[in-house]
Design a protein around this motif. Structure first.
Motif, mmCIF file in Angstrom:
data_model
loop_
_atom_site.group_PDB
_atom_site.id
_atom_site.type_symbol
_atom_site.label_atom_id
_atom_site.label_comp_id
_atom_site.label_asym_id
_atom_site.label_seq_id
_atom_site.Cartn_x
_atom_site.Cartn_y
_atom_site.Cartn_z
ATOM 1 N N ARG A 21 35.381 29.881 77.199
ATOM 2 C CA ARG A 21 34.535 29.254 78.218
ATOM 3 C C ARG A 21 33.301 30.062 78.539
ATOM 4 O O ARG A 21 32.360 29.560 79.107
ATOM 5 C CB ARG A 21 35.329 29.058 79.518
ATOM 6 N N LYS A 23 30.936 32.690 80.625
ATOM 7 C CA LYS A 23 30.919 33.077 82.036
ATOM 8 C C LYS A 23 31.288 31.886 82.924
ATOM 9 O O LYS A 23 31.190 30.729 82.489
ATOM 10 C CB LYS A 23 29.557 33.654 82.407
ATOM 11 N N CYS A 148 23.415 29.157 79.158
ATOM 12 C CA CYS A 148 24.000 29.138 77.824
ATOM 13 C C CYS A 148 23.113 28.265 76.938
ATOM 14 O O CYS A 148 22.588 27.236 77.377
ATOM 15 C CB CYS A 148 25.447 28.681 77.832
ATOM 16 N N ASN A 206 22.913 22.308 80.021
ATOM 17 C CA ASN A 206 22.824 22.782 81.409
ATOM 18 C C ASN A 206 22.170 21.802 82.377
ATOM 19 O O ASN A 206 22.266 21.989 83.587
ATOM 20 C CB ASN A 206 22.026 24.085 81.483
ATOM 21 N N ALA A 267 26.481 27.937 86.026
ATOM 22 C CA ALA A 267 27.517 28.885 85.607
ATOM 23 C C ALA A 267 28.916 28.272 85.764
ATOM 24 O O ALA A 267 29.911 28.854 85.334
ATOM 25 C CB ALA A 267 27.421 30.163 86.432
ATOM 26 N N CYS A 268 28.993 27.095 86.395
ATOM 27 C CA CYS A 268 30.302 26.455 86.606
ATOM 28 C C CYS A 268 30.792 25.823 85.313
ATOM 29 O O CYS A 268 30.071 25.041 84.681
ATOM 30 C CB CYS A 268 30.193 25.337 87.631
ATOM 31 N N TYR A 305 31.870 17.782 84.315
ATOM 32 C CA TYR A 305 30.614 17.431 83.642
ATOM 33 C C TYR A 305 30.561 15.921 83.383
ATOM 34 O O TYR A 305 29.528 15.408 82.980
ATOM 35 C CB TYR A 305 30.492 18.132 82.285
ATOM 36 N N TYR A 326 28.367 19.090 75.185
ATOM 37 C CA TYR A 326 28.521 20.456 75.716
ATOM 38 C C TYR A 326 29.154 21.418 74.724
ATOM 39 O O TYR A 326 29.405 22.574 75.056
ATOM 40 C CB TYR A 326 29.340 20.415 77.021
ATOM 41 N N PHE A 328 32.145 21.866 73.423
ATOM 42 C CA PHE A 328 33.466 22.498 73.524
ATOM 43 C C PHE A 328 34.560 21.442 73.490
ATOM 44 O O PHE A 328 34.306 20.271 73.771
ATOM 45 C CB PHE A 328 33.583 23.386 74.768
ATOM 46 N N VAL A 329 35.736 21.911 73.101
ATOM 47 C CA VAL A 329 36.893 21.029 73.099
ATOM 48 C C VAL A 329 37.521 21.186 74.468
ATOM 49 O O VAL A 329 37.802 22.303 74.902
ATOM 50 C CB VAL A 329 37.890 21.450 71.998
ATOM 51 N N TRP A 331 39.257 22.022 77.481
ATOM 52 C CA TRP A 331 40.381 22.959 77.599
ATOM 53 C C TRP A 331 41.540 22.340 78.339
ATOM 54 O O TRP A 331 42.672 22.768 78.219
ATOM 55 C CB TRP A 331 39.938 24.257 78.265
HETATM 56 C C1 LIG Z 1 26.709 24.870 81.865
HETATM 57 S S1 LIG Z 1 27.448 26.017 80.806
HETATM 58 C C2 LIG Z 1 28.700 26.732 81.832
HETATM 59 C C3 LIG Z 1 28.651 28.238 81.830
HETATM 60 C C4 LIG Z 1 29.012 28.859 80.507
HETATM 61 N N1 LIG Z 1 30.447 29.140 80.460
HETATM 62 C C5 LIG Z 1 28.228 30.144 80.206
HETATM 63 O O1 LIG Z 1 28.805 31.079 79.647
HETATM 64 O O2 LIG Z 1 27.051 30.181 80.500
HETATM 65 C C6 LIG Z 1 28.323 24.906 79.759
HETATM 66 C C7 LIG Z 1 29.034 25.572 78.613
HETATM 67 O O3 LIG Z 1 30.176 26.304 79.073
HETATM 68 C C8 LIG Z 1 31.272 26.150 78.177
HETATM 69 N N2 LIG Z 1 32.350 25.452 78.896
HETATM 70 C C9 LIG Z 1 32.253 24.841 80.088
HETATM 71 N N3 LIG Z 1 33.434 24.366 80.480
HETATM 72 C C10 LIG Z 1 34.308 24.674 79.509
HETATM 73 C C11 LIG Z 1 35.677 24.442 79.325
HETATM 74 N N4 LIG Z 1 36.399 23.797 80.228
HETATM 75 N N5 LIG Z 1 36.270 24.899 78.189
HETATM 76 C C12 LIG Z 1 35.550 25.571 77.251
HETATM 77 N N6 LIG Z 1 34.230 25.820 77.364
HETATM 78 C C13 LIG Z 1 33.615 25.378 78.487
HETATM 79 C C14 LIG Z 1 30.749 25.314 77.014
HETATM 80 O O4 LIG Z 1 30.305 26.220 76.017
HETATM 81 C C15 LIG Z 1 29.574 24.576 77.628
HETATM 82 O O5 LIG Z 1 28.585 24.245 76.672
#
Ligand SMILES: C[S@@+](CC[C@H](N)C(=O)[O-])C[C@H]1O[C@@H](n2cnc3c(N)ncnc32)[C@H](O)[C@@H]1O
Length: 357
Positions: A21, A23, A148, A206, A267-268, A305, A326, A328-329, A331
């Motif tokens: 995931r 941050k 990201c 984002n 960051a959420c 999202y 986004y 990702f699979v 979670w």
């Molecule tokens: C808006 S950013 C959220 C903050 C991000 N985790 C970061 O490191 O900046 C969206 C990205 O976070 C990751 N992400 C968000 N929710 C996730 C989840 N439930 N499982 C895996 N990856 C997730 C994905 O890579 C996604 O494209």
């Protein structure tokens, strides 16, 4: 012993998922349901081009609607004689002389067959303008890079839906057009083919949808006025009637809509069962993040999202939308599978232990 086995496996799987995931935003104090976690304005925001087509006038800078609730409901309901009670709430939207309607500059993009809404492109251009106009462009670049911005997820073999090979030509044209509109030393890295894709992915992953409505603001304002039960009942009936007229005349597209880039909110991470939600209670692009469940210190703050409609859809559809937009699979699905595997292996060890006994 069996419990501690399960606990350590779960802790490992949680660490592994946190790695996937990236941050996240974590609570440092407890929040009750309904409590505000944070408020912020975006680094950049932009309204959708279709607002103008549907006569939704909003400030080009902060997305505050440029009509009063009364003008808004008269237009949406197609009834020019509607008068809203409680004039203090009706006129509150007019008190922003500095909010103006600008003419957006347009791209040939509208002629191109390429999926992103013009807003995504405008958001991208505004990011570049944000860097160019900053008194400290290097730190502006660093702030942008904190979002990201990966274009592929190698683990899950996903490519962002805006960056597929079929769009190579369109992306190139768009990049050249953008470089004609805005250029300069500090943004050069974003105008290379790779840099441009990175920025496109950044906007795609984002960008937070923003919705503003003078009518909704009026409704919130009048509902907070102290009044007798009878008056309240009358008001509720009046509001229901207004929305019925609006639905008959204009359907469900009621808000001025757009997209913004928020440093904290972005960051959420996502959860299909989130503990927080985003809203725009001030009728402009100022975002509020509120707890929808009790959140304890140390807990991660999740938003969804997916909009309410997509959240109701099957796990397969949710995964598809999250993977395409986004990268990702989901979670939630992984978690249930991982938990199931852990449980099964724990049950297996239980059986082994039982046999050993
Ligand atoms: C808006 S950013 C959220 C903050 C991000 N985790 C970061 O490191 O900046 C969206 C990205 O976070 C990751 N992400 C968000 N929710 C996730 C989840 N439930 N499982 C895996 N990856 C997730 C994905 O890579 C996604 O494209």
């Amino acid at each position: 012993m069996r419990c501690s086995l399960l606990r350590s496996s779960l802790a490992e799987s949680q660490r592994w998922m946190q790695q996937l995931r990236g941050k996240g935003l974590f609570a440092t104090k407890p929040y009750n349901e309904g409590e505000i976690i944070l408020e912020e304005v975006p680094l950049v925001s932009c309204q959708f081009a279709w607002n103008a087509a549907y006569r939704y006038l909003a400030c080009e800078y902060c997305m505050r609607p440029l009509e009063t609730p009364e003008q808004n409901v008269r237009r949406l309901a197609g009834k020019p004689d509607i008068v809203l009670p409680h004039p203090d709430c009706v006129n509150s939207n007019l008190e922003q002389p500095s909010h103006v309607k600008n003419v957006m500059y347009c791209f040939v993009l509208l002629q191109m067959h390429y999926p992103p809404e013009t807003t995504s492109i405008m958001l991208l251009v505004r990011i570049l303008a944000f860097i160019q106009q900053s008194s400290d462009p290097n730190s502006a670049v660093a702030r942008i890079k904190q979002f990201c911005h990966r274009t592929v997820n190698e683990d899950a073999e996903l490519v962002h839906k805006l960056l597929g090979e079929q769009f190579t030509n369109q992306l190139n044209t768009l990049r050249e057009l953008t470089a004609n509109v805005i250029n300069g030393e500090h943004i050069q890295e974003f105008l290379t083919p790779e840099g441009f894709c990175t920025l496109m992915a950044l906007v795609g992953t984002n960008g937070q949808g923003v919705g503003t409505s003078p009518l909704a603001m009026w409704v919130n304002a009048v509902l907070s006025i102290a009044m007798s039960d009878d008056e309240r009942t009358q008001l509720d009936l009046f509001i229901d009637k207004l929305y019925q007229y609006v639905e008959e005349e204009s359907g469900t597209f009621l808000n001025t809509e757009g997209s913004g880039l928020y440093e904290l909110q972005s960051a959420c991470n996502h959860s299909c069962a989130p503990n927080a939600e985003v809203s725009f209670p001030y009728g402009n692009h100022r975002l509020q993040l509120k707890a929808v469940k009790q959140i304890m210190p140390g807990e991660e703050i999740y938003i969804s999202y997916l909009d309410e409609c997509s959240l109701q859809r099957s796990r397969h559809s949710r995964q598809k939308e999250l993977a395409q937009n986004y990268l990702f699979v989901c979670w939630c699905a992984l978690l249930s599978q991982a938990a199931h595997r852990l449980l099964t292996s724990a049950e297996a060890s239980d059986e082994e232990i039982d046999q050993d006994d």
